[in-house]
Design an enzyme around this catalytic site. Structure first.
Site, PDB file in Angstrom:
ATOM      1  N   GLY A   1       0.864  -1.149   0.154  1.00 15.91           N
ATOM      2  CA  GLY A   1       0.058   0.231   0.073  1.00 15.91           C
ATOM      3  C   GLY A   1       0.657   1.185   0.141  1.00 15.91           C
ATOM      4  O   GLY A   1       1.927   1.173   0.455  1.00 15.91           O
ATOM      5  N   CYS A   2       0.195   2.405  -0.420  1.00 20.94           N
ATOM      6  CA  CYS A   2       0.738   3.553  -0.591  1.00 20.94           C
ATOM      7  C   CYS A   2       1.428   4.108   0.751  1.00 20.94           C
ATOM      8  O   CYS A   2       2.696   4.355   1.064  1.00 20.94           O
ATOM      9  CB  CYS A   2       0.329   4.726  -1.231  1.00 20.94           C
ATOM     10  SG  CYS A   2      -1.451   5.189  -0.639  1.00 20.94           S
ATOM     11  N   TYR A   3       0.583   4.233   1.909  1.00 23.14           N
ATOM     12  CA  TYR A   3       0.992   4.555   3.323  1.00 23.14           C
ATOM     13  C   TYR A   3       2.072   3.677   3.783  1.00 23.14           C
ATOM     14  O   TYR A   3       3.227   4.059   4.193  1.00 23.14           O
ATOM     15  CB  TYR A   3      -0.067   4.834   4.236  1.00 23.14           C
ATOM     16  CG  TYR A   3      -1.233   5.890   3.995  1.00 23.14           C
ATOM     17  CD1 TYR A   3      -0.593   7.136   4.024  1.00 23.14           C
ATOM     18  CD2 TYR A   3      -2.492   5.526   3.636  1.00 23.14           C
ATOM     19  CE1 TYR A   3      -1.478   8.122   3.652  1.00 23.14           C
ATOM     20  CE2 TYR A   3      -3.126   6.765   3.286  1.00 23.14           C
ATOM     21  CZ  TYR A   3      -2.945   7.855   3.349  1.00 23.14           C
ATOM     22  OH  TYR A   3      -3.683   9.146   3.141  1.00 23.14           O
TER      23      TYR A   3
END
Lengths: 340, 340, 340, 340
Positions: free
Chosen positions: C148-150
């Site tokens: 995921g990006c985070y």
């Protein structure tokens, strides 16, 4: 009709005072000063403020010979102290939007602003202009140090918990995000559109930003013991608005509702501080107003509490808070000219 | 592997060249110059371009003693001419991203740039670097004047109609909107975030912007008779991108499809010019690319035709168009390193 | 030339894959799928990607009958698992940009995504696609769960300190700020321009965002003991980019240089992770790249360390990281098509 | 204290009315309606408008049984006509912010809005609510059709020249750029942040936008003969503000000062229209105000004149102009509650 003057009216805080005061029907702007624009009509700089089109900038020197009821000083740190003394001696009330009258201890001022205070004897007379916490003192005072933008947002969120001795002392972390008007009108690489737009950048992280000194003074005073803050400001690609996400630890685990109740109890009767019960605050709520919106969240299985605070850095963080203080000092209804 | 140099690599066009050339595997950047950052590593200015972290800025003087295959000159008007002469004398090909080699007539250059041209004898050798209209000349040339951003967008839309003698001569109006990177890196009141954000402002309207001279040279040449343009640029709150809405009158009433067919016929085989048949172009299509998107609309019961043109002012309007020219001049496939 | 397919090519991550792969000259996009745009030409949705103008969307069903070397799955959680199984059975390598293959434990997947995992037996075979920490596993794997990006931004900053056992266990706080493309293409009140522009708003604060589960899996694995994170994402008025300001406590007080040295030592040879020694990272550095920029600051007289991490949420936080994984899985140079 | 009601108070124009009326101390908002939010407190939708926190939305049906002095109708075209009739029959004055009462001829309404007018007999009684041109009629009227945003900006700039018969009849071209709030609160692909930010896109170009009908009605009336306009609106990446660049041809060549003198002469005593003599207007001047700023430029050796007009699309282009009309209709000073 009371008369007011604005010293240093070409920066963002001076402009905001001019703009908002158009709606205040119990004061009139008697003079506005600018050293570099002296003798020029306001219309050349503020074509969008037609209410002032027949007014001319004068110098601070000329202004100091005029008589008004109250002056706003919109000057860099170090430039207000002597002028304030002159106006006070003529029974002109003073609200300083800069840093010269926010500190009680001239040594702390010196530590953070790197210069001696020019009129340390005035510091005792000055009141820290956060009306929600110093209202009665402000009403009686002739000189008010209007709080910095970051301290306004952070203190309004933290003080209710600190005052009730709910916080453990090992952590107050403020992660703040400010609009670019907070960086002032100077054209620099930092304020160049291309460097701000589609960007987010932290600066002066840790314990280095000048507002740390001001926040720690008030946190310590409220807590009754030395209290420190870790503070990381970020430059945000918006013109106006200031959001603080604040991480604290409570001595005992609390529910979100408990925290909100404490906030509600602290600010229930306040016209300009509002607790957001559903969802969280956001910058857009507060932009172009004198409001502060406060919210909270808790972290499951932990004593960490997250506080949210949204203000307009030029509004509650500067000029409209100064007008709120003016209303108190001149005996007007506190909300006059400020409701939205 | 060919060697290239960049003279004046601290402005936006130089930075864009550096960034895009990372993907071009047939050239390597041999030197980059900056007078004020001479001897500093590129990493201090471009931490986000790690490909160049071991490179140092040199001066233009130092660069002029080095031998490369081609140099890009990213300099203000008036500063390229003499340097170009030096490089040409050493058999280094030259692409000037500034204005010094866009004009055929030194008098017209003088009229718009308010100075004498330093090397007027070179103007005949220079080719106007709009590949879609001067491809074969560019391939054979040692010196190319890379077009201005506004002319690139406007000319690509207007020339197909002009060349077919479809336009009546009484009106070419270009209403252009440019991103702020077009205003350069200088920190001024104009480029201050607070003045650009949530704003739109026209400037140099009518027939005063310097790009008018360049556009009229090319329009006139294509039409075969004196042709004028009314040109109003606006500063747009975006970092990159340039949109032109162009109003022309056709001699006879045309349908939208007729106009689009002419565009399609002019650009069918062009890798970087695309005609938008459904809907209209927009800046976002072209941003960060070397593409130009063209569209059209007609006004019922009238001879007025509206043309739309979207480019990236730093892309097709400057640096990637320069790389397209470089590909032609060095014998590479025209699209090398540029497709997206 | 290897053939690849993209399942779910109308969202932002699919579009970004298409755009970046134009520059990758060792793979060709064989098919792209979209259920709702099946049989339509890509040009109707992506007029700005002329490289694909002769391609048509097919359905995932049709795609599953085709043979390619690798597929990217750009699907919501729960929709990838079965498709992945089909492709794997045909010896097609799989990179899932969604959440279905990020977890080792199907119970944890269920806890955060609120559904049973459809192919739990595949979880053991899947590798968490963070190349800087799982490079060799990725090279050998047929199925990768792209992070995921985070998590990508937070983990790259925290793992070096955690791995060296420098952190006390009572606090990892991540205050993250994401561009709007992270919220997806769906038109909602949240993504309406007027609600985002000139605003900043937190959401899912505390320990409620789904990425918490993914971060805690990797933090715990690296630390060798249960490790938790307080995580507060904010929606930022930019299109692309993700910035995390992370507050941790070290067991012993450290200097900023000490922290930076650890980062430098962890990432010295990494092509896509760069440590910012002067100043701090910012979103603009990382936007439109596969880079992660990491910085640090310390708080005087305290064990609090502030870490900064900047990535592009669609780049290193999604699609270009997926291409980095593809390069590893298909035996290409890791940086192929990705340098900028 | 007069009582007012707002029908359709959940769109942007209704919200703006609510916000600005807080400062108007001679009216109080008696009711606000919303069909979908009926019975909910305003605080759930407008937490940032604490002045209304104890108010509840009612339905239009309930509202039509209440008695107030004036209602604002903030409804889509076709929904106001019947409601207006009901309120008028109860001696409630009506200001319609939609399109139902802007036209004199029901056939023209039908042509542009594609439906029959429900109460054509009311059209004669309705006044077009542009106070600078219909002030005396508005004062006497019970029903006002508040102008559209584009027409307000364009007409204020063009009418002074048209009225003096200075324009040749072959060209009025308006190139307009509007903030996104003009597109309404509906979440669509068009208003998605990612599609607007860093973009500019034209739409409904030529003579297709509904506001063309309204502009041509007023242009024709003022000119005394059939007058047409070419109109190209563009969506601008700002929340509020509307800028029009207008190209006209004068019968004889004029100087810029001549044009500005005509504007000044037309608007000298107007509190809300201001002529910009130095430089040009820009959106920022007008945002969040009821002002219109007008400027001009001429094109050397040509009869082309460029007019500039800047307003706030929700201010002078909608809600504050409606309040200006309300002040006239209820006998208040025209500027009450509106000066900034």
């Amino acid at each position: 009709m009371k008369k007011i003057g604005i010293i240093g009216a070409t920066g963002y805080t001076g402009e905001e005072l001019l703009k908002v005061l158009v709606q205040h029907d119990s004061v009139e702007v008697d003079f506005v000063t600018s050293e570099k624009d002296k003798d020029r009509p306001l219309a050349t700089i503020y074509p969008h403020l037609p209410a002032y089109k027949n007014k001319f900038f004068i110098s601070a020197q000329q202004a100091s010979e005029l008589s008004v009821d109250l002056v706003f000083l919109c000057l860099p740190a170090g430039e207000s102290a002597n002028l304030a003394e002159i106006f006070l001696s003529k029974n002109v009330k003073v609200i300083d939007l800069g840093a010269d009258f926010r500190f009680k201890d001239p040594e702390i001022y010196k530590k953070w602003y790197n210069m001696d205070h020019a009129t340390p004897e005035l510091l005792d007379k000055a009141v820290y202009g956060l009306p929600e916490w110093y209202r009665e003192d402000i009403k009686k005072s002739n000189i008010v140090g209007n709080p910095g933008c970051y301290p306004t947002g952070v203190l309004l969120a933290v003080l209710p918990l600190l005052k009730k001795h709910l916080l453990s002392d090992d952590m107050i972390i403020a992660d703040s995000k400010s609009g670019v008007s907070g960086a002032g009108k100077a054209a620099t690489s930092t304020t160049h559109y291309v460097n701000v737009n589609e960007n987010l950048s932290p600066y002066k992280a840790g314990r280095t930003h000048r507002h740390v000194g001001e926040m720690e003074q008030e946190l310590t005073k409220c807590a009754g013991r030395e209290t420190r803050i870790s503070f990381t400001p970020h430059l945000l690609p918006v013109t106006r608005g200031l959001f603080s996400t604040i991480y604290v630890k409570t001595k005992q685990q609390k529910t979100k509702q408990h925290i909100l109740d404490i906030m509600e109890s602290a600010y229930r009767d306040e016209p300009f501080v509002h607790v957001v019960e559903e969802g969280y605050p956001s910058i857009k709520m507060a932009a172009n107003t004198n409001y502060c919106f406060i919210g909270a969240e808790t972290v499951p299985d932990s004593n960490t509490v997250i506080l949210f605070s949204a203000i307009d850095n030029l509004g509650k963080g500067a000029s409209t808070q100064a007008i709120q203080n003016m209303n108190l000092m001149l005996g007007f209804p506190e909300t006059k000219g400020l409701l939205t």
